[in-house]
Write a protein that holds these residues in place. Structure first.
Motif: not given
Length: 468
Positions: A354, A369, A390, A350, A344-345
């Motif tokens: 965002d 994410h 990413v 995040r 997971r990011v």
């Protein structure tokens, strides 16, 4: 010199063996690591980890041909794995390392590749000009002074701070160390504790007691442990430290560098892609290039130095957005070198991403994410480090404009179409880039070609002259 951190072993702790001068050492006196990945190692006796300078190393006078024979047989044993050494390393690595099973299985299936005879001979030929300079003194007759001289690539005494982001790093380290005939102490990384011992145990099975086998040790200590490193990182024992790793690891090692003790650094790197407007010539071309670009992004789940983190794409906003959507889709599939769903990011990333979602149309984001891959499109590179599958796609009018974002920390540049490499490579090199490849070709630096801007075998050895 004994070194033994106090530890009380808990159930589920993985035991790591050491390999010291040709012998496997078992023990679990010292415990390390976080609760989710605890591991135990034998107690370190630092006196056993050095080779004193009052005598040559075991393999200093071993012919290169003999060393290549041992390495080739080691590779064959690693491939067939009759003793289960590779299988054991795989299972243990899955308990302590970050990569999923299918990526580690692929890595271990190919762990024997660097031991190929053709590759070994190619490295010696291209990096050193031949085995004669390793086996003896190469005669130089054409010096401007008219004097005849001799040079030798003398076997080194090296400490290797090995990176753990891919098992192949340990294989390369052993191969390069063996070819240069020196004595080598490998510090095992906490995220790859088992590859180097497995390789060296295979070498010991092929050639027990051989000078080459006795030239290697591989042990674990916590990086930056001054009690260990202050004792070992000294010119009376070693000539150089060969360090892979991030900025903090390189800086930690650098404080010991001084006269007689050098640093050979595989610095932390960032890699990029440069994609010309030719990618939009057809839908088939766009899909094929997006797939290759996704391969470059997700290499070892984006933990490899050659993983592309920034992709500069020529085209209109509408065209680049089409590329981004396809790129994100192709990042979300299983490959031998990547997972459809990775880690997971991080919370920190995040928050950054965002914030960008609020700034459309200047920025646009594809993906989520959850590790499925995430693409950010922008007009300028983002000011944070894309990580965890990413990638930042930067829209440009001309690939030449992207060169200003290249610097000495840029390792690999993937280019599409390949014909445009010729017009870009000199400017990329001037800016600091070290490797230019076709898009989709980021994996696997060819052993024997420069790595991070230098020839490793040339840097490993000590060059000695006999003049006149």
């Amino acid at each position: 010199m004994n070194h033994s951190p106090t530890a009380q072993q808990v159930p589920g702790t993985v035991t790591v063996c050491h390999f010291i001068k040709g012998q496997t050492v078992h023990g679990a006196e010292c415990e390390h690591g976080p609760a989710r990945a605890r591991f135990a190692t034998p107690r370190l006796d630092l006196d056993q980890l050095v080779w004193t300078r009052d005598r040559p190393g075991p393999a200093f006078d071993t012919p290169v041909a003999e060393i290549i024979e041992v390495l080739e047989q080691t590779g064959q044993l690693l491939k067939s794995d009759p003793h289960g050494l590779v299988a054991e390393a795989l299972e243990n690595s899955l308990r302590t390392g970050p990569l999923p099973r299918h990526i580690m299985e692929f890595s271990y299936e190919n762990i024997s590749a660097p031991f190929n005879r053709t590759s070994l001979e190619f490295q010696i030929r291209t990096e050193l000009g031949g085995a004669d300079v390793l086996d003896g003194w190469r005669v130089i007759n054409d010096a401007p002074s008219g004097r005849q001289s001799r040079i030798r690539a003398f076997p080194p005494r090296l400490i290797h701070i090995v990176a753990g982001n891919a098992p192949g790093v340990s294989a390369l380290t052993v191969v390069r160390g063996a070819l240069t005939k020196g004595v080598h102490l490998l510090k095992l990384p906490s995220n790859d504790l088992f590859t180097a011992p497995a390789i060296l145990r295979a070498m010991a099975a092929v050639a027990p007691g051989h000078p080459l086998t006795r030239s290697f040790s591989a042990v674990y200590w916590r990086g930056g442990d001054e009690q260990v490193e202050r004792a070992l990182f000294r010119p009376q024992f070693f000539d150089k430290v060969v360090a892979w790793g991030g900025d903090s690891a390189i800086r930690s090692v650098s404080k010991y560098i001084g006269p007689g003790f050098e640093l050979v650094s595989f610095d932390p790197k960032t890699s990029i892609s440069m994609i010309g407007r030719e990618v939009f010539d057809s839908q088939d071309t766009l899909e094929a290039v997006a797939d290759k670009a996704a391969f470059d992004v997700t290499l070892m789940n984006q933990q490899a130095c050659a993983s592309s983190r920034f992709q500069f794409v020529e085209g209109s906003t509408e065209q680049v957005d089409r590329f981004c959507a396809l790129l994100q889709q192709r990042m979300n599939i299983d490959r031998p070198t990547a997972s459809a769903i990775g880690p997971r990011v991080s919370a920190e990333l995040r928050d950054e991403i965002d914030g960008l979602r609020m700034l459309e149309p200047s920025y646009r984001v594809w993906g989520g994410h959850g590790g499925e891959g995430l693409v950010i499109r922008s007009q300028e590179p983002v000011d944070f480090h894309p990580d965890g599958k990413v990638v930042n796609v930067v829209q440009v009018d001309d690939l030449q404009d992207a060169v200003r974002h290249v610097n000495i920390a840029t390792q690999t540049v993937g280019v599409y179409p390949p014909e445009r490499k010729a017009q870009l490579r000199d400017r990329l090199a001037c800016a600091g880039a070290q490797r230019v490849v076709n898009i989709g070709g980021s994996a696997g630096v060819e052993a024997g070609l420069p790595h991070d801007g230098f020839n490793p075998l040339q840097r490993f050895v000590r060059w000695v002259n006999d003049e006149g």
